[in-house]
Design an enzyme around this catalytic site. Sequence first.
Site, PDB file in Angstrom:
ATOM      1  N   ARG A  44       4.630   6.777   9.622  1.00  0.00           N
ATOM      2  CA  ARG A  44       4.925   7.973   8.836  1.00  0.00           C
ATOM      3  C   ARG A  44       5.028   9.173   9.778  1.00  0.00           C
ATOM      4  NH1 ARG A  44       4.428   7.319   3.356  1.00  0.00           N
ATOM      5  NH2 ARG A  44       3.468   5.372   2.662  1.00  0.00           N
ATOM      6  N   GLU A  81       4.744  12.236   9.516  1.00  0.00           N
ATOM      7  CA  GLU A  81       4.151  13.430   8.903  1.00  0.00           C
ATOM      8  C   GLU A  81       3.435  14.239   9.974  1.00  0.00           C
ATOM      9  OE1 GLU A  81       1.674  11.397   6.171  1.00  0.00           O
ATOM     10  OE2 GLU A  81       3.179  11.321   4.578  1.00  0.00           O
ATOM     11  N   ARG A 124      -8.134  12.400   8.891  1.00  0.00           N
ATOM     12  CA  ARG A 124      -7.900  11.318   7.940  1.00  0.00           C
ATOM     13  C   ARG A 124      -6.463  10.806   7.932  1.00  0.00           C
ATOM     14  NH1 ARG A 124      -9.327  13.959   2.300  1.00  0.00           N
ATOM     15  NH2 ARG A 124      -7.576  12.868   1.365  1.00  0.00           N
ATOM     16  N   HIS A 125      -5.607  11.342   8.809  1.00  0.00           N
ATOM     17  CA  HIS A 125      -4.207  10.935   8.840  1.00  0.00           C
ATOM     18  C   HIS A 125      -3.830  10.334  10.192  1.00  0.00           C
ATOM     19  CE1 HIS A 125      -3.941  13.805   5.411  1.00  0.00           C
ATOM     20  NE2 HIS A 125      -3.052  12.932   4.988  1.00  0.00           N
ATOM     21  N   GLU A 150      -8.645   9.381  -0.602  1.00  0.00           N
ATOM     22  CA  GLU A 150      -7.842   8.378  -1.291  1.00  0.00           C
ATOM     23  C   GLU A 150      -7.741   7.119  -0.444  1.00  0.00           C
ATOM     24  OE1 GLU A 150      -3.146   7.672  -1.980  1.00  0.00           O
ATOM     25  OE2 GLU A 150      -3.865   9.689  -2.453  1.00  0.00           O
ATOM     26  N   SER A 204      -2.803   3.747  -3.387  1.00  0.00           N
ATOM     27  CA  SER A 204      -1.828   4.284  -4.337  1.00  0.00           C
ATOM     28  C   SER A 204      -1.045   3.105  -4.888  1.00  0.00           C
ATOM     29  CB  SER A 204      -0.882   5.269  -3.644  1.00  0.00           C
ATOM     30  OG  SER A 204       0.026   5.818  -4.585  1.00  0.00           O
ATOM     31  N   ARG A 220      -8.689   3.657   6.353  1.00  0.00           N
ATOM     32  CA  ARG A 220      -9.480   4.471   5.423  1.00  0.00           C
ATOM     33  C   ARG A 220     -10.584   3.657   4.764  1.00  0.00           C
ATOM     34  NH1 ARG A 220      -6.065   9.156   2.384  1.00  0.00           N
ATOM     35  NH2 ARG A 220      -5.173  10.111   4.259  1.00  0.00           N
TER      36      ARG A 220
END
Length: 434
Positions: A211, A213, A219-220, A357, A360, A408
Amino acid sequence: MQDRTYTADARPGERVTVAGWVHEVRDLGGIAFLILRDRTGRIQVKFEKDTLDDELVETGLGVHRESAVSVTGGVEEEERAPTGVEVVPESMEVLAEADPELPLDPTGKVDAELSTRLDNRTLDLRSDAQQAIFEIRAEVQRAVRERFREIGCTEITTPKIVATGTEGGTELFPITYFGREAFMNQSPQLFKQLIAGTNLERVFEIAPIFRAEEHNTPRHLNEATSIDFEATFIDHAEAMDVAEGIVCAAYEAVAENRAEELEALDLRGEFEVPEEGFPRIAYEEAIERINATGELDEPLVWGDDLSTEAEKALGEEVGGHYFVTDWPSEIKPFYIQDYDDDPEVSKGFDLNHPRMELVSGGQREHRYDELVAGFEQQGLDPDQFAYYTEMFRYGMPPHAGWGMGAERLVVTMLGLENIREAVLFPRDRQRLSP
């Protein structure tokens, strides 16, 4: 190395060859001790200077910490030794000498910044605590695979080089593929749906996702490991049952099989296996409960995503894992099915730990016309996804699934401060090496 004995297996009365790293050398005058460490633990090597060959003593006392060595000798009982036994050496070989100046201390006696640890990951992972994290991560993945197989799933592998992204062309890493533009896949979503629509019916994958991002948070990651599940002839509620079972199975396996590793992380007395029956909170109720905490500067309204602060506020109130269900359709991907009697509400869900989270997922839109309409509503060109949408013309049954962040899961399970601690060689905005 032939005839090598691991330190944990050395027994009094045996003649052994042990190999590992020099953890520590203590010179007490007439006697000295070398602590040798391998993957199973540590063992004391005793050098009595008056009784051993001078060259052997010189080798034992002159070797630098973290050098790789092998020692051959007899094993004797010694109550004062760390493991109750010690090796009286007959010979010692320095297999690889370490520089005297180490960039960090693997014993943990001197703290090092995370960036220093990641720059020197080989040394970092020689410590008991860091080794424990990855033994536990391996146990989690083993338990997850076992649970998936118990419920009739087939493990699959989907492409990581794709022509277009799961949700369009944003947040993708572009690459050149024989003169054509391609991307690193951000999710196996579309492929696992296609495979679930075959006679395999129930599938799972544990594999990397990418990703692009521009996050810089604890946390990423830009390369992560996703645990993915997809099954036909189930709905979103049944998919939640599976997600809950996977999380509980992972915790149970760690509690049962990794006591020593939990001890190394000072968690043995604190580690709790979550009880099944995670609360399922509808999105509308969730934002009401979050607003009621008074923790946010601005109250949430329908259609807002849940920020880190919002997730934390609800997590602290719930006190354990929980689902958020029935999300607004507008903030869920095109492949999530909406309720027929209320198209503004989707059958999407998230599974959260109080800290963040984890999952999903949702029920997928399996009807061709509705699926294509969902593309158009989100500004995507259905023709770019023809390989996917065309298969929905040929009897694609109802199906549901989810994706779970493996890192996670480990981070929240062990209470780690930064997600990079659960990755051997993390990739983020700044880190591309090692």
